[in-house]
Design a protein around this motif. Structure first.
Motif, mmCIF file in Angstrom:
data_model
loop_
_atom_site.group_PDB
_atom_site.id
_atom_site.type_symbol
_atom_site.label_atom_id
_atom_site.label_comp_id
_atom_site.label_asym_id
_atom_site.label_seq_id
_atom_site.Cartn_x
_atom_site.Cartn_y
_atom_site.Cartn_z
ATOM 1 N N ASN A 70 0.842 -1.187 0.000
ATOM 2 C CA ASN A 70 0.000 0.000 0.000
ATOM 3 C C ASN A 70 0.881 1.242 0.000
ATOM 4 O OD1 ASN A 70 -2.175 1.689 0.144
ATOM 5 N ND2 ASN A 70 -2.522 1.421 2.341
ATOM 6 N N TYR A 71 0.633 2.118 -0.958
ATOM 7 C CA TYR A 71 1.394 3.352 -1.063
ATOM 8 C C TYR A 71 0.415 4.484 -1.371
ATOM 9 C CZ TYR A 71 5.131 -0.053 -1.962
ATOM 10 O OH TYR A 71 5.984 -1.116 -1.874
ATOM 11 N N PHE A 72 0.608 5.608 -0.733
ATOM 12 C CA PHE A 72 -0.202 6.763 -1.115
ATOM 13 C C PHE A 72 0.462 8.052 -0.653
ATOM 14 C CE2 PHE A 72 -2.008 5.920 3.151
ATOM 15 C CZ PHE A 72 -1.978 7.192 3.704
ATOM 16 N N ILE A 73 0.112 9.115 -1.343
ATOM 17 C CA ILE A 73 0.442 10.456 -0.919
ATOM 18 C C ILE A 73 -0.862 11.247 -0.966
ATOM 19 C CG2 ILE A 73 1.127 11.151 -3.259
ATOM 20 C CD1 ILE A 73 3.130 13.080 -1.896
ATOM 21 N N ASP A 74 -1.156 11.927 0.118
ATOM 22 C CA ASP A 74 -2.458 12.565 0.268
ATOM 23 C C ASP A 74 -2.275 14.038 0.622
ATOM 24 O OD1 ASP A 74 -5.074 13.202 0.665
ATOM 25 O OD2 ASP A 74 -5.405 11.873 2.395
ATOM 26 N N LEU A 75 -2.605 14.908 -0.331
ATOM 27 C CA LEU A 75 -2.647 16.333 -0.039
ATOM 28 C C LEU A 75 -4.062 16.633 0.457
ATOM 29 C CD1 LEU A 75 -0.782 17.843 -3.137
ATOM 30 C CD2 LEU A 75 0.168 17.072 -0.957
#
Length: 876
Positions: A363-368
């Motif tokens: 699981n990978y994410f970047i959340d602005l």
């Protein structure tokens, strides 16, 4: 004073004695110390050390109070590095052996007392002016495995001569190449020290130094380029647990200061990391300067200030299979970002976000979570989240009220729907939510948009667009759009160009997939209205037309389909003009179909159906059926540019025409007609006709006064005309004119070659006209008066328009063209197949055999006997 002198003499004497003693010890024990330490090195090293014995010296003064054994111009070979390949026998192949390190000077330092006790314990190692090259092979083997472990030597750790407490480095070039993981690090260590009681079970470790990182590449991407780095690390080391605890550690990368806390545990199975990183006193510009080299050009046009912060925690196993979990919070506060080329500034930029990656859960994410900014004349806010970077899913929201020109310059938009944009005007408001795929390569397929979820609305207010190198420009554009997944509903879209206006509403399906992929079709159904529409503006090839005269470029995308219900008050194309144009236009499979279309033009009305077939690359097949009612013939020829010929132009004709026309022709994409592939069949009637200064008619001046032939008027003329192979076929027709009554048939080519057959009736009023005009008419023996009182003269007219040849047509073969054409009535599909090669595979269009046409005009004279010998035609 005497006492002071004695003290000084005593000190000097002591120093001399000490130095003398040291010199004596040096000369007495130098060979013994060198032999012992070299023997110990050979015992503990796996690889060869290259050094000249003359460059090995013992010194008791250089690093006093420590004695030092110095090696000058020393080098050590690396341990074998696997290539990942095997030879024919299955044995492991190795890379060519290289140097592990070389140095101008390395000194091994120990206590002077050790020399007398003959028990040496090296405490410090100092290296200067050296080069170190560390390598990892494709099989994971490394080249620095040069020190024998406890299993390789009988010497215990307590008895080992190496009891190090400090490593020192000065002016060392370090290169690290990892062929397995495709990483490449190069740096220059200016000064560095590693201190600690390394042989103790537990000790404090200190690492300090400053260096210049030349490059830091992973998989060919350079993440750090020529940046200074300073380290000041304090760690607690537990050798029994192989644990390293960061207590007070800082790393400064360029102008960024990072605090390091946590633990690192090393073991044979896998390492374990629990590290906390905190960004402190950072600015946005410095953070952006750390972007990879390939991304630097994307931000080179931007300047920024403001605060950046981040906190990152790295926790988990670290080995060939596992990577630690990374959690990070970051943000930007009170930043200003200026685009230098346009001087547009995003003010008060605020961003809050977080990042997560885990190899165990994939699981990978970047959340602005939030971002916002303001411009002088607008504002923007929203959020965006990207999951799984290799095949990313994007979730985003956007609220914006911006000037279009600001958007264009910030995003560096050069083209909009194939138009090269010079500038934009007006504003846009957007309120939307999106969830779908993101492809970092920029290459999308239709399937990427099938699962997309899009909702929201957008409005345009007083928008405008200026096109580069073109007179075409759009202004007063206003629109209201509803976004629904892959479709856009156009509630209203209106605007103006210099010569046109438009209003559109409808639905455009698959518009996003069409715009961003190569395998999706757009399907639109809309209503189009215009008070005035000039097609020339939109069909011109603006780039070519700027270099020379008007150039068109017509191409139908195989991925565009639409149904357009149109209502145009006034339409212009080239010289053609029409009013009240109403009809349905469809584009499907690169075929533009109009059926039905009605409009008023040239003082009459037209009902038409037709098709422009663009499936043949750069060739267009144009076909249509036209019903013309009461059209002004002069305007017809003028607006259709005399149908591409100069023989009979709009200057030669007047009258009112009614016709049923079948038309087919082939054009290039720049609207140049193929003269060999024009076909026309027309059932036409011309009323109140007038033939003015028509050169072929002047050839009859032998019979009629020139003044009569220059302006011939006739009440009604009906015929069926056929055009093909660059020839106009005129079947037999009766023309009752102001000059004379004639029966005419023949062929007229586009090159002005003529083959006319004329029968002149010289009786009643016409006979009197001709006789009054030309008394020579009574001198020809071919003029006869039949029993009904009618007199006939048969004439053939050949040659060219400029140089006609007039002959008596006594024995020519006459062809009843009108009857032949009637027999050959075909569907338009048959005509296209036979004349143009279209629909060859269509079995519904069966070709009929044409009756052979004789080349001569046949006239049988009543006074001639059929058995008499036929005479040659006589020239006038």
């Amino acid at each position: 004073m005497i006492i002071l002198k004695r003290i000084l003499l005593g000190v000097v004497g002591f120093v001399i004695v000490v130095m003398g003693t040291l010199l004596v010890i040096t000369f007495a024990y130098e060979n013994e110390v060198k032999d012992y330490l070299i023997r110990e090195l050979n015992t503990n090293l796996k690889t060869k050390v290259i050094v000249d014995s003359k460059n090995i010296q013992l010194s008791l003064f250089k690093n006093f109070p420590y004695a030092s054994l110095s090696f000058k111009n020393i080098a050590m070979l690396e341990s074998p590095v696997g290539s990942g390949k095997k030879d024919k026998k299955g044995n492991q192949k190795f890379l060519k052996q290289d140097t592990l390190f070389s140095a101008g000077s390395i000194s091994l330092q120990f206590n002077i007392v050790d020399i007398i006790q003959k028990k040496y314990a090296i405490k410090k190692v100092m290296a200067e002016n050296g080069r170190v090259k560390l390598r990892v092979g494709t099989d994971g083997s490394d080249n620095w495995d040069v020190w024998k472990g406890s299993s390789d030597t009988a010497v215990s750790s307590e008895e080992s001569v190496f009891n190090l407490e400090k490593f020192g480095f000065k002016d060392i070039s370090l290169r690290y190449l990892d062929l397995k993981n495709k990483s490449d690090i190069s740096c220059r260590i200016n000064n560095g020290n590693i201190t600690g009681e390394f042989t103790s079970k537990m000790y404090d470790l200190s690492i300090t130094g400053d260096m210049l990182v030349d490059h830091f590449k992973i998989d060919s991407v350079n993440y750090i380029d020529k940046k200074p780095v300073k380290m000041d690390l304090a760690l607690k080391v537990d050798n029994e647990k192989d644990q390293y605890k960061f207590q007070d550690a800082t790393v400064e990368l360029a102008d960024l200061k990072i605090l390091v806390e946590g633990n690192y545990v090393s073991n044979s199975a896998s390492d374990y990391v629990d590290i906390l990183l905190k960004g402190k006193d950072m600015d946005v510009q410095s953070v952006l300067s750390l972007l990879p080299e390939k991304n630097q050009k994307d931000i080179s046009d931007y300047d920024s200030d403001g605060e950046f912060y981040f906190n990152a925690q790295i926790v988990g196993k670290l080995d060939d299979v596992n990577s630690p979990e990374v959690k990070a919070d970051f943000g930007i506060t009170k930043a200003d970002i200026t685009q230098l080329s346009s001087d547009i500034t995003l003010k008060n930029v605020n961003v809050t976000g977080n990042y997560f990656s885990s190899s165990t859960s994939s699981n990978y994410f970047i959340d602005l979570k939030t971002f916002s900014a303001s411009l002088v004349n607008g504002k923007i806010s929203g959020s965006i989240r990207m999951d799984n970077f290799s095949a990313s899913n994007i979730t985003a929201s956007l609220n914006a009220d911006l000037l279009l020109e600001d958007v264009r310059q910030l995003l560096k938009v050069d083209t909009i729907w194939n138009y090269a944009v010079e500038s934009l005007a007006g504003s846009m408001k957007v309120n939307m939510k999106y969830k779908g795929k993101f492809n970092s390569s920029g290459k999308y397929t239709k399937s990427d948009f099938e699962s997309m979820v899009l909702s929201g609305d957008m409005t345009l207010e007083n928008a405008g667009m200026k096109i580069k190198s073109s007179t075409l420009a759009f202004d007063s554009i206003n629109g209201s759009f509803v976004l629904n997944d892959n479709s856009v509903t156009v509630n209203s879209f209106s605007g103006n160009t210099p010569k046109s206006d438009f209003y559109l509403n409808g639905v455009m399906k698959n518009i996003l997939a069409y715009s961003f992929s190569d395998d999706a079709d757009i399907n639109a159904e809309a209503t189009f209205q215009s008070n005035n529409f000039d097609l020339n503006e939109f069909l011109l090839d603006q780039q070519e037309s700027s270099k020379r005269d008007t150039v068109y470029n017509v191409h139908f995308s195989p991925r565009m389909n639409f149904i357009l219900n149109s209502n145009v008050g006034h339409l212009t194309f080239r010289k053609f003009e029409a009013n009240n144009v109403r009809g349905t236009f469809q584009l499907r499979n690169q075929k533009l179909i109009a059926d039905p279309v009605t409009f008023s033009t040239m003082d009459g009305s037209v009902t038409a159906s037709g098709m422009v077939d663009g499936t043949q690359d750069s060739t267009l097949l144009v076909t249509c059926n036209l019903s013309l009612k009461k059209l002004n013939i002069n305007k017809l020829f003028d607006q259709f540019e005399d149908f591409g010929q100069t023989t009979m132009t709009h200057a030669n004709l007047k009258g009112i025409g009614t016709a049923e026309i079948q038309f087919a022709s082939v054009w290039t994409s720049d609207l140049t007609v193929d003269m060999n592939r024009i076909y026309v069949r027309s059932d036409m009637t011309i009323e109140k006709g007038q033939l003015i200064k028509f050169e072929p008619m002047k050839s009859l001046s032998k019979y009629i006064e020139v003044s009569e032939l220059e302006d011939i008027k006739f009440s009604t003329l009906s015929n069926q005309i056929e055009i093909k192979d660059q020839k106009i076929f005129i079947p037999k027709m009766e023309i009752k004119s102001s000059a004379l009554d004639i029966s005419l048939s023949g062929v007229h080519t586009f090159n002005n070659d003529i083959d006319y057959h004329v029968k002149v009736l010289m009786s009643d009023i016409l006979f009197q006209k001709a006789r009054r005009a030309k008394k020579e008419n009574t001198e020809f023996g071919v003029v006869e008066d039949d029993k009904s009182g009618k007199t006939s003269l048969f004439i053939s007219m050949t040659g060219t328009v400029d140089n006609p040849i007039i002959k008596y047509d006594r024995q020519g073969a006459r062809q009843n063209l009108k009857e032949n054409i009637a027999e050959e009535k075909q569907t338009l599909k048959q005509i296209l197949r036979e004349e143009f090669g279209w629909f060859k595979k269509d079995t519904t269009a069966k070709k009929k055999e044409k009756p052979k046409d004789d080349d001569k005009f046949i006239i049988k004279w009543e006074e001639e006997d059929n058995d008499k010998t036929k005479k040659e035609d006589e020239d006038f």
